[in-house]
Design a protein around this motif. Structure first.
Motif: not given
Length: 240
Positions: A85-89, A203-207, A210-211
């Motif tokens: 996918i190329g991004v964190p899920v 919060a995990a999604g926001a991190a 941000r990362d």
């Protein structure tokens, strides 16, 4: 931007409110597909794997830096579909499961949907293995709660969930398996800690977003530095 994959529209204002409270700088994009949950309940989560992947690709094409799946029934499917996918899920309930394991070995999972009990129990057990902690997971279906939800009675829904939590005995921590159950956390009177997923999941999604930005900036800076060095080296060779 963080994309959120929902299977109910009730999550849109709830997560917007959490964003406004804790992550005002975070842009959210909501993808709501109620039919995913309907099919997952009828035929199992794997039945929607292809469509979940398509929704993830849609989110990335729309500019998402990460995707958060807010449905516990299909959370494992969303995580599994992340390859390529190329991004964190992320699944919204993973941080909650980690906190439950840290709270004690006797974990009771409450859900209003039977289809959510198995995936959530498996997630808690997975987090326990990862942490190297013992765990004993019990699951309880809150009878009559989902019919209240479907009838458009959120007050009656969360009241049934809170009452079920207050009736739990022999537990170190109680997990509210579905994001929609979160308001019940504040109605309970039990001394046992009661955990819900939306705040920690967001919060995990926001991190993750941000990362991703920081990594992208680091790559750009490294690339720019590389160009400068190469140009300097070329000039040096031309000058000899």
């Amino acid at each position: 931007m963080l994309a959120l994959l929902h299977t109910s529209p009730v999550h849109v204002p709830a997560f917007d409110a959490l964003r406004d409270d804790a992550h005002p700088e975070l842009e959210l994009r909501h993808l709501v597909d109620e039919e995913l949950l309907d099919r997952a309940r009828a035929a199992g989560p794997e039945a929607v794997a292809h469509d979940v992947r398509m929704r993830l690709r849609e989110a990335v094409a729309d500019g998402a830096g990460a995707v958060l799946c807010t449905c516990s029934t299909i959370g494992s499917v969303a995580e599994a579909a992340a390859d390529g996918i190329g991004v964190p899920v992320l699944r919204v309930d993973r941080p909650m499961a980690g906190a439950a394991v840290a709270a004690g070995p006797r974990v009771v999972v409450l859900a209003a949907l039977a289809s959510t009990l198995g995936p959530t129990a498996a997630l808690v057990e997975e987090e326990a293995r990862r942490a190297g902690r013992p765990v004993e997971v019990r699951t309880l279906l809150v009878e009559g709660a989902w019919s209240r939800f479907e009838a458009g009675d959120p007050t009656g829904y969360v009241r049934r969930v809170a009452d079920a939590a207050d009736a739990v005995t022999g537990a170190d921590v109680i997990v509210l398996a579905q994001a929609s159950m979160a308001p019940a956390e504040h109605l309970t009177t039990t001394a046992v800690p009661v955990l819900s997923s939306p705040r920690a999941g967001l919060a995990a999604g926001a991190a993750a977003v941000r990362d991703g930005r920081q990594r992208h900036l680091g790559l750009r800076q490294a690339g720019s530095a590389g160009v400068v060095v190469a140009q300097g080296s070329d000039r040096g060779r031309l000058g000899t």
